[in-house]
Design a protein around this motif. Structure first.
Motif, PDB file in Angstrom:
ATOM      1  N   GLY A   1       8.178  70.171  89.536  1.00 53.19           N
ATOM      2  CA  GLY A   1       7.213  70.675  89.755  1.00 53.19           C
ATOM      3  C   GLY A   1       6.093  71.487  88.898  1.00 53.19           C
ATOM      4  N   GLU A   2       7.152  72.358  87.904  1.00 45.46           N
ATOM      5  CA  GLU A   2       6.281  72.838  86.444  1.00 45.46           C
ATOM      6  C   GLU A   2       6.035  71.942  85.279  1.00 45.46           C
ATOM      7  N   SER A   3       7.242  71.152  85.218  1.00 50.43           N
ATOM      8  CA  SER A   3       6.889  70.841  83.857  1.00 50.43           C
ATOM      9  C   SER A   3       7.355  68.852  84.408  1.00 50.43           C
ATOM     10  N   THR A   4       6.665  68.319  82.913  1.00 49.01           N
ATOM     11  CA  THR A   4       7.448  66.693  82.702  1.00 49.01           C
ATOM     12  C   THR A   4       8.284  66.718  81.061  1.00 49.01           C
ATOM     13  N   ASP A   5       9.362  66.601  80.994  1.00 51.34           N
ATOM     14  CA  ASP A   5      10.117  66.244  79.975  1.00 51.34           C
ATOM     15  C   ASP A   5       9.943  64.963  79.697  1.00 51.34           C
ATOM     16  N   PHE A   6       9.438  64.394  78.293  1.00 48.26           N
ATOM     17  CA  PHE A   6       9.695  63.458  77.639  1.00 48.26           C
ATOM     18  C   PHE A   6      11.338  63.394  76.792  1.00 48.26           C
ATOM     19  N   TYR A   7      11.753  62.162  76.354  1.00 46.71           N
ATOM     20  CA  TYR A   7      13.136  62.649  75.211  1.00 46.71           C
ATOM     21  C   TYR A   7      12.323  60.847  75.048  1.00 46.71           C
ATOM     22  N   VAL A   8      12.129  60.393  73.466  1.00 50.16           N
ATOM     23  CA  VAL A   8      11.935  59.307  72.842  1.00 50.16           C
ATOM     24  C   VAL A   8      12.593  59.164  71.508  1.00 50.16           C
ATOM     25  N   ASN A   9      13.390  58.719  71.273  1.00 52.31           N
ATOM     26  CA  ASN A   9      14.246  57.727  70.624  1.00 52.31           C
ATOM     27  C   ASN A   9      13.795  56.897  69.501  1.00 52.31           C
TER      28      ASN A   9
END
Length: 168
Positions: free
Chosen positions: A90-98
């Motif tokens: 609800g608060e945020s979207t976290d993206f992880y990319v390599n």
């Protein structure tokens, strides 16, 4: 919410090992839902957990940028995505990319240093560390409600890049 995240990661591990067949997904949903005390839905590479604290969705395991990745976040042209995922709550979207690049470390580092500023990102910190096996660097950046970390590492055979981007 931490308990929910552990449950989701456990489900993703099980599904990755045995494959995402419908009966396995259903069993994993029921077991994980009982463990975390919430509702768990598995849909391919996506897992959603809903508890009294809110909902968390994890999409992952792809070799493309995740859906919704900020279009104005600089991505070096000469790279290929090794893996990516996103966690939405609800608060945020976290993206992880390599990513991987075959270009020289200094080319990638210098491009990021110039491109971030040119695209309106504020560089909060910058660290560059040479070592015996190759150089590494890290930028922490922000632009509006988006914050990010970019790591660049020379492995000797390729340049590895890692992004953590948080959109609030």
């Amino acid at each position: 919410m931490r308990r929910a995240l552990v449950g989701v990661l456990s489900i993703m591990l099980v599904l990755g090992v045995v494959g995402c067949q419908a009966p396995v997904e259903k069993i994993a949903e029921e077991v994980a839902g009982g463990v975390i005390g919430g509702d768990v839905k598995v849909d391919g590479d996506s897992v959603t957990v809903e508890t009294g604290d809110g909902a968390v969705t994890i999409d992952g395991g792809t070799d493309t940028l995740p859906e919704g990745f900020p279009s104005d976040f600089p991505v070096y042209d000469e790279t290929r995505v090794e893996s990516s995922s996103k966690i939405a709550s609800g608060e945020s979207t976290d993206f992880y990319v390599n990513l991987i690049s075959d270009d020289a470390f200094t080319d990638v580092f210098d491009w990021y240093k110039a491109e971030l500023v040119a695209e309106g990102w504020t560089i909060d910190s910058e660290v560059q560390v040479p070592d015996n096996e190759g150089a590494s660097a890290m930028f922490t950046v922000k632009k509006g409600t988006v914050t990010g970390t970019i790591t660049i590492r020379d492995t000797g055979s390729a340049i590895e890049l890692g992004f953590i981007v948080i959109v609030k």
